[in-house]
Design an enzyme around this catalytic site. Structure first.
Site, mmCIF file in Angstrom:
data_model
loop_
_atom_site.group_PDB
_atom_site.id
_atom_site.type_symbol
_atom_site.label_atom_id
_atom_site.label_comp_id
_atom_site.label_asym_id
_atom_site.label_seq_id
_atom_site.Cartn_x
_atom_site.Cartn_y
_atom_site.Cartn_z
ATOM 1 N N HIS A 1 30.501 36.132 45.632
ATOM 2 C CA HIS A 1 31.894 36.174 45.180
ATOM 3 C C HIS A 1 32.732 36.880 46.241
ATOM 4 O O HIS A 1 32.319 37.903 46.789
ATOM 5 C CB HIS A 1 31.971 36.934 43.853
ATOM 6 C CG HIS A 1 33.262 36.757 43.117
ATOM 7 N ND1 HIS A 1 34.439 37.321 43.540
ATOM 8 C CD2 HIS A 1 33.557 36.084 41.968
ATOM 9 C CE1 HIS A 1 35.409 37.003 42.683
ATOM 10 N NE2 HIS A 1 34.896 36.249 41.730
ATOM 11 N N ARG B 1 43.793 36.850 41.800
ATOM 12 C CA ARG B 1 44.293 35.890 42.790
ATOM 13 C C ARG B 1 44.980 34.719 42.087
ATOM 14 O O ARG B 1 45.924 34.137 42.615
ATOM 15 C CB ARG B 1 43.141 35.397 43.665
ATOM 16 C CG ARG B 1 42.662 36.458 44.652
ATOM 17 C CD ARG B 1 41.519 35.974 45.532
ATOM 18 N NE ARG B 1 40.248 36.001 44.824
ATOM 19 C CZ ARG B 1 39.507 34.953 44.539
ATOM 20 N NH1 ARG B 1 39.922 33.735 44.893
ATOM 21 N NH2 ARG B 1 38.359 35.079 43.903
#
Length: 511
Positions: A198, A221
Site C-alpha cells: 500500500h 487521497r
C-alpha cells in the site's frame, strides 16, 4: 444510485480486471461474482444489518465513486460490530457457539470420499487438543502480510518484500492457507507471490522505524489529498491504483529502505473525512498548519516550490486538463487559496495478499488438480485468484460480504429450538460486577497488564493489544486510564460486546 452516477456492473468489472493487471475482456468467474453481487450486498448491509453507509467516495483505480462508508466510525470495525450484534441472539439461545482462545491445528478429511469431516483444535488456556466434527468447514483466516520471516509464506514467495514495514496485525500469518496446504487436505493455492504494498502507511515521527505502521486510509487521497516528494513536488496521480502509486514512490528513491513522502490535505478535503482526520491528528500522524509557509517549514521545502506545486495543481483542476500524471478528478481544489492544511509523512507498507487458497465462484476450496474438496470453503483474504496483481480499495470488505453471503446461502443449517435465552442471566451478572476504583485501574497500566475504562465499565485488553488491527499503540496509550473519548471518536458501543467486562468503574472504592 449506480444509475444516477452513470455507473454499471460492467464498468465495475472492467475496473477490477484492469486494476488487477488483466485485460478488460478477460472472463473471470470470481470477478463476475464480486461485481454482480455487490449491489445486493450493499442492500443487505443496509436493510438486513441496518448499516446506512451513507457516504460514497472514489478510490484509486475506480472509474466512479462507488465505495460506501458510514458517517461515524470506520467501515470495517462498524461492519464487524454490527454483525456480532446480530449474532448475539443466536448465541444467547444456544444456537451458536463462539469459541475464543481456540486455534484450529488441522482440517480433517476422509480421503476415500474426499469429504471434510471437521477440525482438530487446541485451547490456548489448557493446551487441550479436541475435535469438532462437521461436514462443512469455512475458513476466513485472513492473509499473510505480517510474518516476513524466511520460512513464512511471504518470506518464501516474496523475500524481496521482507524489508517493508506492515500495516497488519500479527494474526495475518497465513494460518488458514497452511492448513489447506497440509498433506491431509492437499488444497490448491494461487498467486502467492502477489502481495500488495500500500502506498501510504503513516510514519510516526516519534517512532519512525517501527515495523508496524498505521495505515493511512486511501480515503484521504480520494477526498483530495496530494502526495509530495522531498522537494515539495507532485510525482504521480494520487488516484491511481495502489501498485502504480507505490511504484512511482519507489522510483523517487530506489535505494531507500522506507522512503518518506508528505501527504497534504486542505480544509475542504479534511472536512470530507470527519472521522479519519481527527483520529490521525490526535495520534500525531497528521499535523494542522494555518499557512503554506508553516507547511513548507515543516516539510523542509522552500515556500516558492510549494506554492508553485499547489498553483499548478489548481490550474489543472480549473481547466480540466489531466496534467503530466494523467489525473482527471481534482476533489477539494483549489489547494493554494488558504489554510488550514493537514500534513503527515507516509511510506509504502505491506498491506494485502492477493494470493491464497484456490476457490471456485461459490467459495468451494479446490485441490491441486482443481477438483472441489467436499465441504471445505474459504472466503476473504485467505483466498486467491480474484484480485489479480492488485486489489482496488474497498473491494476487500465487498469480497467478504459477497462471498460470505454466498456460502451462507449454500450451507444447510439445522435450526436448534431447545436453546434458552440467557439475557436475564447476563443482566444479573452485569448487576453483580465488582467495583473497580480509579486507584486500582491505574495499577494496570502496561502492555503486559492493560485495563481500560470505557463508559462505566473496565475491560482487560491485555490479550487484544497485539490483535488490534490498526496496531497496538492505540490501546497501549490507554492502559490504566479512561479511554472513552478515544474509543467514541472511532467506534460505536456495539464493538465492545465481544469483550468481557472486568467490573464497574467507581471513582472512589473497590468492593
Amino acid at each position: 444510485e449506480s444509475v444516477i452516477r452513470n455507473d454499471s456492473v460492467e464498468e465495475f468489472t472492467r475496473d477490477v480486471l484492469v486494476g488487477g493487471g488483466r485485460s478488460p475482456n478477460d472472463k473471470n468467474a470470481l470477478v463476475e461474482t464480486l461485481t454482480e453481487g455487490s449491489v445486493d450486498a450493499l442492500q443487505w448491509l443496509r436493510n438486513r444489518c441496518g448499516m446506512p453507509l451513507e457516504h460514497i467516495g472514489q478510490l484509486g483505480g475506480h472509474s466512479h465513486p462507488r465505495t460506501h462508508r458510514p458517517s461515524k466510525g470506520l467501515a470495517g470495525a462498524e461492519l464487524i460490530s454490527t454483525l456480532l450484534s446480530l449474532l448475539e441472539p443466536y448465541e444467547s439461545k444456544g444456537q451458536l457457539v463462539l469459541r475464543k482462545k481456540t486455534k484450529v491445528v488441522r482440517i480433517l478429511r476422509n480421503s476415500d470420499s474426499n469429504q471434510t469431516t471437521g477440525v482438530e483444535c487446541e485451547s490456548s488456556d489448557s493446551d487441550e487438543i479436541f475435535t469438532l466434527h462437521s461436514r462443512h468447514v469455512v475458513l476466513a483466516t485472513g492473509g499473510y502480510a505480517y510474518d516476513t520471516s524466511p520460512e513464512s509464506i511471504l518470506g518464501v514467495n516474496r523475500p524481496d518484500l521482507s524489508s517493508f514495514a506492515t500495516s497488519n496485525a500479527k494474526s495475518a500469518s497465513g494460518d488458514g492457507i497452511k492448513l489447506v496446504q497440509d498433506l491431509d487436505v492437499k488444497g490448491g493455492t494461487v498467486d502467492l507471490s502477489q502481495v500488495q504494498v500500500h502506498p501510504t502507511g503513516f510514519v510516526d515521527l516519534n517512532d519512525s522505524h517501527a515495523n508496524v505502521k498505521k495505515l493511512c486510509a486511501e480515503l484521504l487521497r480520494g477526498v483530495g489529498g496530494i502526495l509530495l516528494n522531498a522537494a515539495g513536488q507532485r510525482f504521480a496521480n494520487e488516484l491511481g491504483t495502489r501498485d502504480y502509486l507505490t511504484g512511482k514512490m519507489l522510483e523517487q528513491y530506489p535505494n531507500t529502505k522506507q522512503p518518506a513522502f508528505t501527504l497534504l490535505l486542505n480544509r475542504d478535503a479534511a472536512e470530507k473525512a470527519p472521522v479519519h482526520v481527527p483520529m490521525y491528528a490526535k495520534r500525531k500522524l497528521l499535523y494542522r498548519f494555518d499557512t503554506i509557509e508553516e507547511v513548507a517549514e515543516w516539510s523542509n521545502v522552500t515556500v516558492a516550490t510549494l506554492r508553485q506545486t499547489l498553483s499548478e495543481y489548481d490550474s489543472f483542476a480549473e481547466t480540466g486538463k489531466p496534467g503530466p500524471f494523467g489525473k482527471t478528478a481534482f476533489p477539494s481544489a483549489p489547494l493554494s487559496s488558504s489554510g488550514p492544511y493537514y500534513v503527515g509523512k507516509v511510506t509504502p507498507v505491506l498491506h494485502y495478499c492477493m494470493g491464497g487458497i484456490k476457490i471456485d465462484e461459490n467459495s468451494k476450496v479446490l485441490d491441486e488438480n482443481n477438483s472441489i474438496i467436499n465441504g471445505l470453503y474459504a472466503i476473504g483474504e485467505a483466498t486467491g485468484g480474484l484480485h489479480g496483481k492488485n486489489r482496488l480499495g474497498g473491494n476487500a470488505l465487498t469480497e467478504c460480504v459477497v462471498f460470505g453471503r454466498r456460502v451462507g446461502q449454500l450451507l444447510p443449517v439445522e435450526a436448534k429450538q431447545h436453546g434458552v435465552a440467557q439475557n436475564s442471566k447476563k443482566n444479573q451478572e452485569m448487576d453483580s460486577l465488582k467495583r473497580i476504583s480509579e486507584t486500582e485501574l491505574q495499577i494496570h497500566n502496561s502492555r503486559q497488564d492493560c485495563w481500560v475504562k470505557i463508559y462505566d465499565f473496565v475491560y482487560d485488553l491485555t490479550e487484544f493489544i497485539d490483535e488490534h488491527p490498526p496496531g497496538p499503540e492505540a490501546i497501549i496509550e490507554l492502559c490504566g486510564i479512561d479511554g472513552t473519548d478515544e474509543f467514541e471518536e472511532i467506534h460505536s458501543a456495539e464493538l465492545l460486546k465481544p469483550f468481557k467486562v472486568l467490573g464497574k468503574y467507581s471513582a472512589t472504592s473497590s468492593v
